[in-house]
Design a protein around this motif. Structure first.
Motif, PDB file in Angstrom:
ATOM      1  N   ALA A  26       0.852  -1.193   0.000  1.00  0.00           N
ATOM      2  CA  ALA A  26       0.000   0.000   0.000  1.00  0.00           C
ATOM      3  C   ALA A  26       0.882   1.236   0.000  1.00  0.00           C
ATOM      4  CB  ALA A  26      -0.906  -0.005   1.217  1.00  0.00           C
ATOM      5  N   GLY A  27       0.390   2.294  -0.650  1.00  0.00           N
ATOM      6  CA  GLY A  27       1.110   3.564  -0.677  1.00  0.00           C
ATOM      7  C   GLY A  27       1.992   3.745  -1.894  1.00  0.00           C
ATOM      8  N   LEU A  28       1.914   2.843  -2.852  1.00  0.00           N
ATOM      9  CA  LEU A  28       2.729   2.968  -4.059  1.00  0.00           C
ATOM     10  C   LEU A  28       2.181   4.102  -4.927  1.00  0.00           C
ATOM     11  CD1 LEU A  28       5.054   1.627  -5.690  1.00  0.00           C
ATOM     12  CD2 LEU A  28       3.280   0.349  -6.895  1.00  0.00           C
ATOM     13  N   PRO A  29       2.988   5.097  -5.263  1.00  0.00           N
ATOM     14  CA  PRO A  29       2.503   6.242  -6.051  1.00  0.00           C
ATOM     15  C   PRO A  29       2.339   5.894  -7.528  1.00  0.00           C
ATOM     16  CG  PRO A  29       4.840   6.462  -5.619  1.00  0.00           C
ATOM     17  CD  PRO A  29       4.398   5.238  -4.875  1.00  0.00           C
ATOM     18  N   SER A  30       2.121   6.940  -8.321  1.00  0.00           N
ATOM     19  CA  SER A  30       2.022   6.838  -9.789  1.00  0.00           C
ATOM     20  C   SER A  30       0.845   5.977 -10.237  1.00  0.00           C
ATOM     21  CB  SER A  30       3.328   6.276 -10.387  1.00  0.00           C
ATOM     22  OG  SER A  30       4.436   7.051  -9.998  1.00  0.00           O
ATOM     23  N   GLY A  74      -8.955  -2.789  -6.872  1.00  0.00           N
ATOM     24  CA  GLY A  74     -10.067  -1.851  -6.736  1.00  0.00           C
ATOM     25  C   GLY A  74     -10.214  -0.923  -7.925  1.00  0.00           C
ATOM     26  N   LYS A  75     -11.178  -0.011  -7.808  1.00  0.00           N
ATOM     27  CA  LYS A  75     -11.515   0.919  -8.879  1.00  0.00           C
ATOM     28  C   LYS A  75     -10.680   2.192  -8.760  1.00  0.00           C
ATOM     29  CE  LYS A  75     -15.553   3.106 -11.017  1.00  0.00           C
ATOM     30  NZ  LYS A  75     -17.017   3.340 -10.917  1.00  0.00           N
ATOM     31  N   PHE A  76     -10.221   2.682  -9.906  1.00  0.00           N
ATOM     32  CA  PHE A  76      -9.396   3.879  -9.915  1.00  0.00           C
ATOM     33  C   PHE A  76     -10.173   5.102  -9.425  1.00  0.00           C
ATOM     34  CE2 PHE A  76      -8.092   7.754 -12.175  1.00  0.00           C
ATOM     35  CZ  PHE A  76      -6.787   7.883 -11.696  1.00  0.00           C
ATOM     36  N   ALA A  77      -9.501   5.939  -8.617  1.00  0.00           N
ATOM     37  CA  ALA A  77     -10.077   7.201  -8.144  1.00  0.00           C
ATOM     38  C   ALA A  77      -8.967   8.240  -8.099  1.00  0.00           C
ATOM     39  CB  ALA A  77     -10.701   7.028  -6.765  1.00  0.00           C
ATOM     40  N   LYS A  78      -9.276   9.438  -8.538  1.00  0.00           N
ATOM     41  CA  LYS A  78      -8.269  10.507  -8.550  1.00  0.00           C
ATOM     42  C   LYS A  78      -7.825  10.847  -7.132  1.00  0.00           C
ATOM     43  CE  LYS A  78      -9.810  12.725 -12.844  1.00  0.00           C
ATOM     44  NZ  LYS A  78     -10.324  13.972 -13.460  1.00  0.00           N
TER      45      LYS A  78
END
Length: 208
Positions: free
Chosen positions: A126-130, A168-172
């Motif tokens: 968890a917490g991986l950016p980009s 999961g689903k992408f969210a900005k």
């Protein structure tokens, strides 16, 4: 002339008396028929006629009953045959249902075993950016190999990773966690030993 007319009247009167006598004789004979020996003959005739009518009626009725009984018997046999067929089909359905249940259970067990086996080589980060929408698995694998090599100090190549994907689903403005499955279980073990090195980096590694 008067004598002729008088004689004619006498003749007519005589004829009238003769007819009356014949009628009386007929009545007497009929009375005799109905009241004496011929009465029993007439009764027997009527009785025989009634018996004949009754026999014909009963014969016709019995024949109709036999036809109805035959039809009923045929229908009963047909119903029994259909009942046996339905029972056989129900048994076949029960057997197929049991086989389907067994197959589903076996399939579920195999999926569970496969999932458990897959988890043996997998970690969750968890917490991986980009994070981005429709991010390819290959891009996630490249990013994971680079990050783990840099943060944990162990050489991990993209070829060491079987599959990596976001959950999961992408969210900005949010970063979805990542599941990484390695080709070798030993790679996972080494990473879990060094997971504490990520402390304070906003990255968290857990088992799946």
């Amino acid at each position: 002339m008067a004598d002729y007319l008088k004689g004619k009247q006498t003749e007519d009167k005589s004829d009238s008396i003769s007819i009356e006598k014949h009628l009386e004789d007929i009545n007497a004979k009929l009375s005799n028929v109905l009241t004496k020996s011929d009465t029993s003959i007439l009764k027997n005739l009527i009785k025989d006629t009634l018996e004949e009518v009754k026999d014909k009626f009963l014969g016709s009725l019995i024949k109709r009953l036999e036809i109805l009984e035959g039809n009923l018997f045929d229908q009963t046999k047909e119903i029994e045959t259909l009942q046996k067929l339905v029972k056989t089909k129900n048994n076949e359905i029960d057997i197929l249902k049991q086989k389907l249940d067994d197959a589903n259970l076996k399939h579920a067990e195999q999926l569970n075993d496969l999932e458990q086996y897959g988890r043996r080589n997998s970690i969750r980060i968890a917490g991986l950016p980009s994070d981005s929408e429709n991010q390819p698995s290959a891009a996630v694998a490249d990013e994971m190999a680079s990050l783990l090599t840099k943060k944990l100090g162990m050489p991990i190549a993209t070829t060491d990773i079987d599959v990596a994907h976001r959950l999961g689903k992408f969210a900005k403005n949010k970063s979805r966690p990542v599941i990484v499955k390695f080709l070798r279980r030993q790679t996972k073990i080494e990473i879990m030993k060094r997971a504490q090195m990520l402390k304070g980096s906003r990255l968290f590694i857990t088992k799946t």
